[in-house]
Design an enzyme around this catalytic site. Structure first.
Site, PDB file in Angstrom:
ATOM      1  CD  GLN A 259      -2.658  -1.283  -0.255  1.00  0.00           C
ATOM      2  OE1 GLN A 259      -3.489  -0.469  -0.609  1.00  0.00           O
ATOM      3  NE2 GLN A 259      -2.295  -2.309  -1.036  1.00  0.00           N
ATOM      4  CG  HIS A 262      -1.626   2.256  -3.833  1.00  0.00           C
ATOM      5  ND1 HIS A 262      -2.079   2.092  -5.113  1.00  0.00           N
ATOM      6  CD2 HIS A 262      -1.984   1.142  -3.161  1.00  0.00           C
ATOM      7  CE1 HIS A 262      -2.693   0.918  -5.216  1.00  0.00           C
ATOM      8  NE2 HIS A 262      -2.638   0.311  -4.043  1.00  0.00           N
ATOM      9  CD  GLU A 328      -8.010   1.709   1.226  1.00  0.00           C
ATOM     10  OE1 GLU A 328      -6.840   2.055   1.445  1.00  0.00           O
ATOM     11  OE2 GLU A 328      -8.502   1.652   0.083  1.00  0.00           O
ATOM     12  CG  HIS A 329      -6.824  -2.313   2.525  1.00  0.00           C
ATOM     13  ND1 HIS A 329      -6.143  -1.279   1.930  1.00  0.00           N
ATOM     14  CD2 HIS A 329      -7.752  -2.709   1.638  1.00  0.00           C
ATOM     15  CE1 HIS A 329      -6.623  -1.063   0.729  1.00  0.00           C
ATOM     16  NE2 HIS A 329      -7.611  -1.908   0.521  1.00  0.00           N
ATOM     17  CG  ASP A 362      -5.400  -3.899  -3.582  1.00  0.00           C
ATOM     18  OD1 ASP A 362      -6.347  -3.484  -2.897  1.00  0.00           O
ATOM     19  OD2 ASP A 362      -4.212  -3.557  -3.396  1.00  0.00           O
ATOM     20  CG  HIS A 421     -49.310  19.755   6.573  1.00  0.00           C
ATOM     21  ND1 HIS A 421     -48.905  21.011   6.200  1.00  0.00           N
ATOM     22  CD2 HIS A 421     -48.251  18.936   6.352  1.00  0.00           C
ATOM     23  CE1 HIS A 421     -47.655  20.954   5.768  1.00  0.00           C
ATOM     24  NE2 HIS A 421     -47.235  19.696   5.856  1.00  0.00           N
TER      25      HIS A 421
HETATM   26  N1  LIG Z   1      -9.043   4.100  -1.444  1.00  0.00           N
HETATM   27  C1  LIG Z   1      -9.144   3.401  -2.544  1.00  0.00           C
HETATM   28  O1  LIG Z   1     -10.055   2.602  -2.702  1.00  0.00           O
HETATM   29  C2  LIG Z   1      -8.120   3.557  -3.634  1.00  0.00           C
HETATM   30  C3  LIG Z   1      -8.072   2.694  -4.764  1.00  0.00           C
HETATM   31  C4  LIG Z   1      -7.106   2.906  -5.747  1.00  0.00           C
HETATM   32  C5  LIG Z   1      -6.238   3.979  -5.626  1.00  0.00           C
HETATM   33  N2  LIG Z   1      -6.330   4.761  -4.512  1.00  0.00           N
HETATM   34  C6  LIG Z   1      -5.518   5.958  -4.365  1.00  0.00           C
HETATM   35  O2  LIG Z   1      -5.738   6.746  -5.515  1.00  0.00           O
HETATM   36  C7  LIG Z   1      -4.659   7.655  -5.630  1.00  0.00           C
HETATM   37  C8  LIG Z   1      -4.212   7.745  -7.074  1.00  0.00           C
HETATM   38  O3  LIG Z   1      -3.460   8.916  -7.165  1.00  0.00           O
HETATM   39  P1  LIG Z   1      -2.770   9.431  -8.486  1.00  0.00           P
HETATM   40  O4  LIG Z   1      -2.097  10.719  -8.159  1.00  0.00           O
HETATM   41  O5  LIG Z   1      -1.956   8.317  -9.057  1.00  0.00           O
HETATM   42  O6  LIG Z   1      -3.932   9.654  -9.547  1.00  0.00           O
HETATM   43  P2  LIG Z   1      -5.250  10.558  -9.548  1.00  0.00           P
HETATM   44  O7  LIG Z   1      -5.921  10.252 -10.828  1.00  0.00           O
HETATM   45  O8  LIG Z   1      -6.016  10.397  -8.307  1.00  0.00           O
HETATM   46  O9  LIG Z   1      -4.734  12.072  -9.587  1.00  0.00           O
HETATM   47  C9  LIG Z   1      -4.117  12.626 -10.718  1.00  0.00           C
HETATM   48  C10 LIG Z   1      -4.635  14.032 -10.912  1.00  0.00           C
HETATM   49  O10 LIG Z   1      -4.357  14.823  -9.756  1.00  0.00           O
HETATM   50  C11 LIG Z   1      -4.328  16.181 -10.137  1.00  0.00           C
HETATM   51  N3  LIG Z   1      -3.203  16.877  -9.505  1.00  0.00           N
HETATM   52  C12 LIG Z   1      -1.981  16.378  -9.250  1.00  0.00           C
HETATM   53  N4  LIG Z   1      -1.209  17.349  -8.706  1.00  0.00           N
HETATM   54  C13 LIG Z   1      -1.964  18.471  -8.630  1.00  0.00           C
HETATM   55  C14 LIG Z   1      -1.756  19.800  -8.154  1.00  0.00           C
HETATM   56  N5  LIG Z   1      -0.577  20.169  -7.651  1.00  0.00           N
HETATM   57  N6  LIG Z   1      -2.778  20.683  -8.224  1.00  0.00           N
HETATM   58  C15 LIG Z   1      -3.978  20.333  -8.722  1.00  0.00           C
HETATM   59  N7  LIG Z   1      -4.231  19.068  -9.191  1.00  0.00           N
HETATM   60  C16 LIG Z   1      -3.236  18.166  -9.140  1.00  0.00           C
HETATM   61  C17 LIG Z   1      -4.151  16.224 -11.626  1.00  0.00           C
HETATM   62  O11 LIG Z   1      -5.293  16.798 -12.204  1.00  0.00           O
HETATM   63  C18 LIG Z   1      -4.013  14.785 -12.065  1.00  0.00           C
HETATM   64  O12 LIG Z   1      -4.736  14.529 -13.257  1.00  0.00           O
HETATM   65  C19 LIG Z   1      -3.587   7.174  -4.684  1.00  0.00           C
HETATM   66  O13 LIG Z   1      -3.627   8.008  -3.548  1.00  0.00           O
HETATM   67  C20 LIG Z   1      -4.036   5.760  -4.297  1.00  0.00           C
HETATM   68  O14 LIG Z   1      -3.607   5.408  -3.007  1.00  0.00           O
HETATM   69  C21 LIG Z   1      -7.242   4.598  -3.556  1.00  0.00           C
HETATM   70  N1  LIG Z   2      -5.148  -0.817  -2.812  1.00  0.00           N
HETATM   71  C1  LIG Z   2      -5.955   0.089  -3.614  1.00  0.00           C
HETATM   72  C2  LIG Z   2      -7.060   0.599  -2.727  1.00  0.00           C
HETATM   73  O1  LIG Z   2      -6.578   1.315  -1.674  1.00  0.00           O
HETATM   74  C3  LIG Z   2      -6.554  -0.564  -4.817  1.00  0.00           C
HETATM   75  C4  LIG Z   2      -5.609  -1.052  -5.837  1.00  0.00           C
HETATM   76  C5  LIG Z   2      -5.736  -1.058  -7.178  1.00  0.00           C
HETATM   77  N2  LIG Z   2      -4.663  -1.651  -7.722  1.00  0.00           N
HETATM   78  C6  LIG Z   2      -3.879  -2.013  -6.740  1.00  0.00           C
HETATM   79  N3  LIG Z   2      -4.456  -1.649  -5.605  1.00  0.00           N
HETATM   80 ZN   LIG Z   3      -3.413  -1.607  -3.743  1.00  0.00          ZN
END
Ligand SMILES: NC(=O)c1ccc[n+]([C@@H]2O[C@H](COP(=O)([O-])OP(=O)(O)OC[C@H]3O[C@@H](n4cnc5c(N)ncnc54)[C@H](O)[C@@H]3O)[C@@H](O)[C@H]2O)c1
Ligand SMILES: N[C@H](CO)Cc1c[nH]c[nH+]1
Ligand SMILES: [Zn+2]
Length: 434
Positions: A259, A262, A328-329, A362, A421
């Protein structure tokens, strides 16, 4: 180094409270930036979306380039490695099978007063799925969002996914085709959430936005709530592993890193009852980190937000701490995980036993991986079919049933001082004007 705490130390409570309150998303900055982007998208539509896409995703587009074409999806489907396609299909089947069991049943009955009462479930008409793509591609998240939407019967499923530098993992498109997504736009961040909520010339607005994302996406969803529905706040990933000393430290280290990799804002926590095991896991993390391609992200997460907590007794002490983190997990790598799981009240998803790494959830276990983060598992749940449905109640009175209930309604209307009413009931029953 992650923070090391011992629940038996006098200073533990203060240190644990600090850990819980740690800011993993610089909230005010992010909120202000997001508010400005949303306002701009609401006012200028496509033009604003295009500008932010150029700025944040380094991608210059014309409005007609926002939508991913059928041809692009066909090409992705034709070129995908059959092995990966089969893995995705297995995941899709298992997710559909699990979520099929979540479909709620309505009910109807006639009560003793002769009133017909019922409740029915109907799908949301149009939903927007946020699929993250800033630093990693998430075909699995496409399935986790879209499959339950289609199981619920949503008519229009719109997906947004950022494509930094214009690069889009073809598997994201393959997963979208597999799950029946209707429209795909190559945009992300707050601007994508704004486009879905307010609509633009190119993108018709949706009724609800679901899906995970980084701090900007989470803040944008919070801010558009009310204009549209949202599922929950699924922000930077988290894992809390409860492990005894009978585990292989390498296994647990990799679970924590799974995690951490990510997002630099992700959080991994270990709770154990053995100091030497805690040391061994920390050593294993340090060694394994170096071999990861996302070493920078995982290192930052482990260094800035990681924690190792030693307790006296896992069964007695861990559940209360877990509940306060509401992770979360939650991974329970102990001999009797069910005994521990029974005592835990707050966690997005629980993984039982040494052979159930969180990563299996996941991808292919079946339950949803879009889960509440930042302690919101205290009051919300993972994404599911219910998030794509709403309920409507039904009431039907015969003259006799209205007669049986009417007087009480009139009395209550009088007590509230709401004359119309009372009269709307009284006139039907020929009760004199009050
Ligand atoms: N909780 C869940 O179920 C779950 C599942 C999968 C992924 N995740 C999380 O999703 C997230 C994915 O993040 P990511 O960054 O790879 O992709 P993302 O798609 O969430 O974010 C990318 C976008 O963030 C914006 N951004 C980045 N920097 C910026 C700034 N300085 N100002 C304004 N906008 C900005 C941009 O528009 C960009 O397109 C991770 O935090 C991961 O842990 C959570
Ligand atoms: N762990 C993420 C949710 O927090 C989900 C994910 C997608 N691919 C791998 N992991
Ligand atoms: Zn994951």
């Amino acid at each position: 180094m992650p923070v090391r705490l011992d629940a038996r130390d006098p200073g533990f409570e203060a240190a644990f409270t600090t850990l819980l309150g740690g800011k993993r998303e610089s909230a005010q900055d992010v909120n202000d930036t997001v508010a400005a982007i949303l306002d701009d998208v609401r006012r200028r539509g496509d033009a604003a979306v295009l500008e932010y896409t150029a700025r944040f995703d380094r991608l210059t587009l014309e409005p007609q380039g926002l939508r991913v074409s059928l041809g692009e999806i066909d090409t992705a489907v034709a070129t995908v490695d059959p092995d990966v396609r089969d893995a995705l299909a297995l995941a899709a089947d298992r997710i559909a099978s699990f979520h099929g069991r979540q479909v709620p049943q309505g009910f109807s009955y006639t009560d003793q007063a002769g009133v017909r009462l019922g409740q029915r479930w109907t799908p949301v008409s149009a939903v927007g799925l946020y699929v993250p793509g800033g630093t990693a591609a998430y075909p699995s998240s496409v399935l986790m969002n879209a499959v339950p939407a289609k199981v619920a019967g949503v008519e229009r499923v719109v997906m947004v996914v950022p494509t930094p530098g214009g690069v889009l993992n073809p598997l994201v498109l393959v997963a979208a085709r597999m799950a029946g997504v209707d429209e795909i736009y190559r945009i992300g961040g707050a601007q994508a959430v704004g486009a879905l909520a307010y609509g633009t010339a190119t993108i018709a607005p949706v009724d609800k936005i679901v899906g995970p994302g980084n701090a900007y996406v989470a803040a944008a969803k919070r801010q558009v709530f009310g204009t549209v529905g949202i599922d929950m706040i699924a922000g930077p990933s988290e894992i809390l592993v409860v492990a005894d000393a009978s585990n292989d430290p390498d296994w647990i280290a990799m679970d924590l890193l799974s995690q951490a990799e990510h997002d630099a804002a992700a959080q991994s926590i270990l709770i154990t009852d053995d100091e030497a095991f805690a040391d061994a896991v920390e050593r294993a993390v340090a060694i394994q980190l170096a071999s990861l391609s996302r070493v920078d992200i995982a290192s930052a997460s482990w260094r800035d937000h990681g924690a190792v907590i030693v307790v006296g007794d896992l069964l007695a002490d861990a559940p209360a701490l877990v509940d306060r983190v509401a992770p979360e997990h939650l991974e329970l790598a102990v001999t009797d995980p069910d005994a521990l799981a029974e005592r835990v009240k707050h966690a997005g998803a629980i993984f039982l036993g040494r052979h159930t790494p969180e990563a299996i959830g996941d991808y292919v276990a079946g339950p949803n991986h879009v889960l509440p983060t930042s302690r919101t598992a205290r009051f919300s749940s993972g994404l599911g079919v219910l998030d794509f449905m709403k309920r409507t109640t039904l009431v039907g009175c015969s003259p006799g049933a209205l007669g049986a209930l009417g007087r009480a309604a009139v009395r209550l209307a009088q007590a509230e001082g709401l004359e119309a009413h009372g009269l709307s009931v009284a006139t039907r029953l020929n009760i004199p004007r009050f």
